[in-house]
Design a protein around this motif. Structure first.
Motif, PDB file in Angstrom:
ATOM      1  N   ALA A  39       0.834  -1.205   0.000  1.00 58.94           N
ATOM      2  CA  ALA A  39       0.000   0.000   0.000  1.00 58.94           C
ATOM      3  C   ALA A  39       0.867   1.252   0.000  1.00 58.94           C
ATOM      4  O   ALA A  39       0.598   2.210  -0.739  1.00 58.94           O
ATOM      5  N   HIS A  42       2.522   1.827  -3.363  1.00 60.47           N
ATOM      6  CA  HIS A  42       1.532   2.305  -4.314  1.00 60.47           C
ATOM      7  C   HIS A  42       1.265   3.793  -4.078  1.00 60.47           C
ATOM      8  O   HIS A  42       1.193   4.581  -5.029  1.00 60.47           O
ATOM      9  N   THR A  83      -2.216  -4.698  -5.346  1.00 61.52           N
ATOM     10  CA  THR A  83      -3.230  -3.904  -4.660  1.00 61.52           C
ATOM     11  C   THR A  83      -4.024  -3.093  -5.676  1.00 61.52           C
ATOM     12  O   THR A  83      -3.531  -2.788  -6.765  1.00 61.52           O
ATOM     13  N   TRP A  84      -5.256  -2.807  -5.266  1.00 60.50           N
ATOM     14  CA  TRP A  84      -6.165  -1.958  -6.038  1.00 60.50           C
ATOM     15  C   TRP A  84      -6.927  -1.086  -5.056  1.00 60.50           C
ATOM     16  O   TRP A  84      -7.352  -1.567  -4.002  1.00 60.50           O
ATOM     17  N   ILE A  85      -7.150   0.160  -5.402  1.00 64.16           N
ATOM     18  CA  ILE A  85      -8.079   0.991  -4.649  1.00 64.16           C
ATOM     19  C   ILE A  85      -9.448   0.711  -5.243  1.00 64.16           C
ATOM     20  O   ILE A  85      -9.668   0.917  -6.435  1.00 64.16           O
ATOM     21  N   ARG A  96      -8.831  -0.599  -0.035  1.00 65.25           N
ATOM     22  CA  ARG A  96      -7.922  -1.293  -0.945  1.00 65.25           C
ATOM     23  C   ARG A  96      -8.198  -2.781  -0.856  1.00 65.25           C
ATOM     24  O   ARG A  96      -8.506  -3.298   0.207  1.00 65.25           O
ATOM     25  N   TYR A 137      -5.242   9.423  -5.308  1.00 67.54           N
ATOM     26  CA  TYR A 137      -5.856   8.120  -5.092  1.00 67.54           C
ATOM     27  C   TYR A 137      -6.992   7.880  -6.073  1.00 67.54           C
ATOM     28  O   TYR A 137      -7.257   6.750  -6.464  1.00 67.54           O
TER      29      TYR A 137
END
Length: 149
Positions: A39, A42, A83-85, A96, A137
Motif C-alpha cells: 500500500a 503504491h 493492490t487496487w483501490i 484497498r 488516489y
C-alpha cells in the motif's frame, strides 16, 4: 498472473528467514507487514509519499484489515503482492484490496481488504481528504465496468 482485478499495482517479495515462525512458514503478522509495504509503495507511486503527507498534514490510516490466509509461504519463495483501490468516498474513507500470489505455481496465498480513514497528522483526528488525495488516489480507483447487454 491470474489477478482478481485488472491493472494491479504489484510488488515483488522474497520470503526471508526472519519471516518464518515456529511452524516453519511465514508468520501471519508478516503478511500484514507486506500489505502495508505494498500500500505504501503504491501511494508513493501515486505521488503521495511521507513528505507530501507531512506537507498536507494528512495521512491515510488503517482502521480495518480483513485477511483471508489461503496458503502458506516458505523461506526463499518469490511472491508478488498486488493492490487496487476499490472504493473511496473522496472525503474520509478509502478501501484497498490485495492479492498475494506465488508465481512458481500461480497459487493465491492471501486475499485482503483494508479500510483507511484520512486523518490530520497534527491531531490524529479524522479530517477530509485534501484535493491532492482525491486526485492522486482517485486516479487509481478501480471503476466498475458496465455490464454488456
Amino acid at each position: 498472473m491470474n489477478w482478481d482485478l485488472a491493472n494491479p499495482f504489484v510488488i515483488d517479495i522474497r520470503v526471508g528467514a526472519e519471516d518464518i515462525d515456529g511452524l516453519g512458514h511465514a508468520n501471519n503478522a508478516v503478511y500484514v507487514s507486506w500489505l502495508e509495504r505494498c500500500a505504501w509503495r503504491h501511494s508513493q507511486y501515486l505521488g503521495l509519499d511521507l513528505a507530501e503527507y507531512r506537507r498536507l498534514d494528512r495521512a491515510m490510516a488503517v482502521v480495518r484489515h480483513e485477511v483471508d490466509y489461503l496458503a502458506s509461504a516458505y523461506e526463499d519463495q518469490e511472491l508478488q503482492m498486488s493492490t487496487w483501490i476499490v472504493e473511496s468516498d473522496q472525503r474520509l474513507k478509502m478501501d484497498r484490496r490485495f492479492q498475494l500470489i506465488r508465481p512458481a505455481d500461480g497459487v493465491t496465498l492471501l486475499r485482503a481488504r483494508t479500510t483507511f480513514v484520512c486523518i490530520e497528522l497534527s491531531s490524529g483526528k479524522p479530517k477530509r481528504m485534501p484535493a491532492e488525495f482525491v486526485e492522486g488516489y482517485g486516479r487509481a480507483l478501480q471503476r466498475p465496468f458496465p455490464l454488456e447487454l
